[in-house]
Design a protein around this motif. Structure first.
Motif, PDB file in Angstrom:
ATOM      1  N   THR A  48      33.056  38.863  37.116  1.00 50.48           N
ATOM      2  CA  THR A  48      32.554  38.917  35.739  1.00 50.48           C
ATOM      3  C   THR A  48      31.938  40.275  35.426  1.00 50.48           C
ATOM      4  OG1 THR A  48      32.147  36.536  35.788  1.00 50.48           O
ATOM      5  CG2 THR A  48      31.013  37.805  34.077  1.00 50.48           C
ATOM      6  N   LEU A  49      31.073  40.763  36.314  1.00 53.42           N
ATOM      7  CA  LEU A  49      30.455  42.074  36.098  1.00 53.42           C
ATOM      8  C   LEU A  49      31.491  43.187  36.040  1.00 53.42           C
ATOM      9  CD1 LEU A  49      27.210  42.048  38.282  1.00 53.42           C
ATOM     10  CD2 LEU A  49      27.348  42.428  35.832  1.00 53.42           C
ATOM     11  N   ARG A  50      32.456  43.165  36.952  1.00 53.23           N
ATOM     12  CA  ARG A  50      33.506  44.196  36.955  1.00 53.23           C
ATOM     13  C   ARG A  50      34.300  44.155  35.652  1.00 53.23           C
ATOM     14  NH1 ARG A  50      32.616  48.163  40.608  1.00 53.23           N
ATOM     15  NH2 ARG A  50      31.843  47.208  42.502  1.00 53.23           N
ATOM     16  N   ARG A  51      34.628  42.958  35.198  1.00 52.44           N
ATOM     17  CA  ARG A  51      35.409  42.820  33.964  1.00 52.44           C
ATOM     18  C   ARG A  51      34.612  43.325  32.758  1.00 52.44           C
ATOM     19  NH1 ARG A  51      35.993  37.602  33.913  1.00 52.44           N
ATOM     20  NH2 ARG A  51      37.506  37.631  35.600  1.00 52.44           N
ATOM     21  N   CYS A  52      33.338  42.939  32.667  1.00 52.93           N
ATOM     22  CA  CYS A  52      32.501  43.315  31.521  1.00 52.93           C
ATOM     23  C   CYS A  52      32.151  44.798  31.497  1.00 52.93           C
ATOM     24  CB  CYS A  52      31.222  42.490  31.513  1.00 52.93           C
ATOM     25  SG  CYS A  52      31.482  40.743  31.172  1.00 52.93           S
ATOM     26  N   SER A  53      32.147  45.436  32.665  1.00 55.77           N
ATOM     27  CA  SER A  53      31.766  46.855  32.741  1.00 55.77           C
ATOM     28  C   SER A  53      32.970  47.768  32.938  1.00 55.77           C
ATOM     29  CB  SER A  53      30.771  47.064  33.877  1.00 55.77           C
ATOM     30  OG  SER A  53      31.397  46.864  35.128  1.00 55.77           O
ATOM     31  N   SER A  54      34.158  47.252  32.713  1.00 48.33           N
ATOM     32  CA  SER A  54      35.397  48.018  32.932  1.00 48.33           C
ATOM     33  C   SER A  54      35.470  48.566  34.353  1.00 48.33           C
ATOM     34  CB  SER A  54      35.520  49.148  31.906  1.00 48.33           C
ATOM     35  OG  SER A  54      35.557  48.622  30.602  1.00 48.33           O
ATOM     36  N   GLY A  55      34.996  47.767  35.306  1.00 49.94           N
ATOM     37  CA  GLY A  55      35.097  48.133  36.712  1.00 49.94           C
ATOM     38  C   GLY A  55      33.994  49.016  37.242  1.00 49.94           C
ATOM     39  N   ARG A  56      33.014  49.372  36.410  1.00 50.52           N
ATOM     40  CA  ARG A  56      31.985  50.313  36.842  1.00 50.52           C
ATOM     41  C   ARG A  56      30.858  49.679  37.654  1.00 50.52           C
ATOM     42  NH1 ARG A  56      32.532  51.439  31.510  1.00 50.52           N
ATOM     43  NH2 ARG A  56      30.452  50.630  31.146  1.00 50.52           N
ATOM     44  N   ILE A  57      30.545  48.405  37.401  1.00 48.76           N
ATOM     45  CA  ILE A  57      29.388  47.775  38.029  1.00 48.76           C
ATOM     46  C   ILE A  57      29.794  46.446  38.649  1.00 48.76           C
ATOM     47  CG2 ILE A  57      27.078  46.796  37.638  1.00 48.76           C
ATOM     48  CD1 ILE A  57      26.848  48.697  35.246  1.00 48.76           C
ATOM     49  N   GLY A  58      29.301  46.208  39.844  1.00 48.55           N
ATOM     50  CA  GLY A  58      29.518  44.928  40.518  1.00 48.55           C
ATOM     51  C   GLY A  58      28.200  44.381  41.032  1.00 48.55           C
ATOM     52  N   VAL A  59      28.266  43.268  41.717  1.00 49.91           N
ATOM     53  CA  VAL A  59      27.067  42.606  42.232  1.00 49.91           C
ATOM     54  C   VAL A  59      26.308  43.509  43.199  1.00 49.91           C
ATOM     55  CG1 VAL A  59      26.276  40.679  43.663  1.00 49.91           C
ATOM     56  CG2 VAL A  59      27.978  40.290  41.896  1.00 49.91           C
TER      57      VAL A  59
END
Length: 169
Positions: free
Chosen positions: A38-49
């Motif tokens: 979810t984080l990767r999708r919402c941040s265009s791959g810039r941020i993850g857990v």
């Protein structure tokens, strides 16, 4: 320090505690996978857990040994000079993750680390190299030793060395 930086620092301190890591973080791996996607999708791959927790992470793309298709996964990593170290901890589960077999079969992979993409030479650390690399990993993130003790298996360790012979991606 920003609110995001304060939150990240707080989360990292919280999950660094071995008892909490053993009983909460390792058991929450299914939820963490959903949150990562979810984080990767919402941040265009810039941020993850792992980024949100203030831990070093990379995205590695390696060709599947059976399918021949590129597979990308996000992993916690440990820096060792210019090299990156990863281990197949799989959240302390008794079986290794699928990506590890693909990486073990590969000579090279593509890594995205600190917003840069580059080719790495893959080295499976064995023998004295594994002992050295495992010590480096555990010195920077002792909870890998906790996860290994829970798993009942010895984690594989991979050294990812930037391949200067390959053009950057």
């Amino acid at each position: 320090m920003t609110l995001a930086g304060t939150l990240s620092s707080w989360i990292r301190r919280l999950i660094s505690h071995p008892l909490l890591y053993r009983h909460v973080v390792l058991r929450a791996s299914a939820v963490t996978g959903i949150a990562e996607a979810t984080l990767r999708r919402c941040s265009s791959g810039r941020i993850g857990v792992l980024d949100a927790a203030g831990l070093a992470s990379l995205q590695i793309t390696v060709v599947g040994r059976k399918t021949g298709q590129p597979r990308t996964v996000t992993l916690q990593c440990i820096t060792d000079g210019e090299d990156l170290l990863v281990t197949d901890s799989n959240w302390g589960r008794p079986h290794p993750p699928a990506w590890a077999a693909n990486l073990a079969a590969a000579d090279t992979a593509v890594v995205r680390f600190q917003r840069a993409d580059f080719v790495v030479a893959v080295q499976h650390s064995i023998g004295t190299a594994r002992i050295r690399d495992w010590s480096t990993i555990c010195a920077q993130w002792p909870n890998f030793a906790v996860a290994q003790s829970i798993s009942g298996r010895e984690f594989r360790v991979f050294r990812l060395r930037p391949d200067r012979r390959q053009p950057t991606v």
